[in-house]
Design a protein around this motif. Structure first.
Motif, PDB file in Angstrom:
ATOM      1  N   GLY A 115      17.586  80.377  39.098  1.00  0.00           N
ATOM      2  CA  GLY A 115      16.324  79.710  39.402  1.00  0.00           C
ATOM      3  C   GLY A 115      16.238  79.290  40.861  1.00  0.00           C
ATOM      4  O   GLY A 115      17.230  79.299  41.601  1.00  0.00           O
ATOM      5  N   GLU A 116      15.045  78.901  41.269  1.00  0.00           N
ATOM      6  CA  GLU A 116      14.838  78.419  42.633  1.00  0.00           C
ATOM      7  C   GLU A 116      15.667  77.181  42.918  1.00  0.00           C
ATOM      8  O   GLU A 116      15.954  76.872  44.073  1.00  0.00           O
ATOM      9  N   ASP A 117      16.081  76.475  41.860  1.00  0.00           N
ATOM     10  CA  ASP A 117      16.909  75.280  42.005  1.00  0.00           C
ATOM     11  C   ASP A 117      18.398  75.604  42.147  1.00  0.00           C
ATOM     12  O   ASP A 117      19.241  74.712  42.219  1.00  0.00           O
ATOM     13  N   GLY A 118      18.740  76.915  42.158  1.00  0.00           N
ATOM     14  CA  GLY A 118      20.130  77.319  42.296  1.00  0.00           C
ATOM     15  C   GLY A 118      20.928  77.243  41.005  1.00  0.00           C
ATOM     16  O   GLY A 118      22.151  77.345  41.019  1.00  0.00           O
ATOM     17  N   LYS A 119      20.237  77.097  39.873  1.00  0.00           N
ATOM     18  CA  LYS A 119      20.894  76.983  38.566  1.00  0.00           C
ATOM     19  C   LYS A 119      20.595  78.223  37.727  1.00  0.00           C
ATOM     20  O   LYS A 119      19.502  78.785  37.776  1.00  0.00           O
TER      21      LYS A 119
END
Length: 132
Positions: A115-119
């Motif tokens: 994801g864009e959140d790095g998760k």
């Protein structure tokens, strides 16, 4: 379970996703399990019957409500860019609708998306992806 979502963190390491999933599932916390999936994820918990959206959500809730517990170990992990493929050996003890405990097992094929959140989250969860 009374654990709060804040106590459960998604991972930026795709090779840890299976371990995180087992922890979430066995905790009995439905929200933890749901947080591990993309919004448009496809889960194939019964061979040939893909589930998405609300149907997938209900399926997770029913399995947890019946006290299912699982063990799993990543056999192979392949990561490229924002996509990962995991091959997972798993077992599960689950109570069916008749109240009988069944021992299930398989070799799963999971596709993760970063994801864009790095998760990492499951985009495709196919526990029966590889037939024995």
């Amino acid at each position: 379970m009374t654990s709060r979502l804040e106590e459960f963190e998604l991972t930026g390491d795709a090779t840890r996703q299976t371990e995180l999933y087992v922890r979430a599932f066995n905790s009995g916390n439905v929200e933890w399990v749901h947080s591990l999936y993309t919004e448009d994820a496809v889960a194939v918990w019964e061979p040939g019957k893909p589930l998405t959206g609300e149907a997938h959500r209900r399926n997770v809730e029913e399995a947890i409500a019946r006290g299912a517990s699982m063990q799993a170990k990543t056999r192979h992990a392949f990561v490229t860019g924002d996509t990962a493929l995991l091959i997972v050996d798993w077992t599960m003890d689950a109570t069916n609708e008749e109240g009988v405990v069944e021992h299930l097992s398989g070799v799963g094929v999971d596709v993760l998306r970063l994801g864009e959140d790095g998760k990492w989250r499951y985009a495709i969860d196919d526990p029966y992806g590889e037939e024995k």
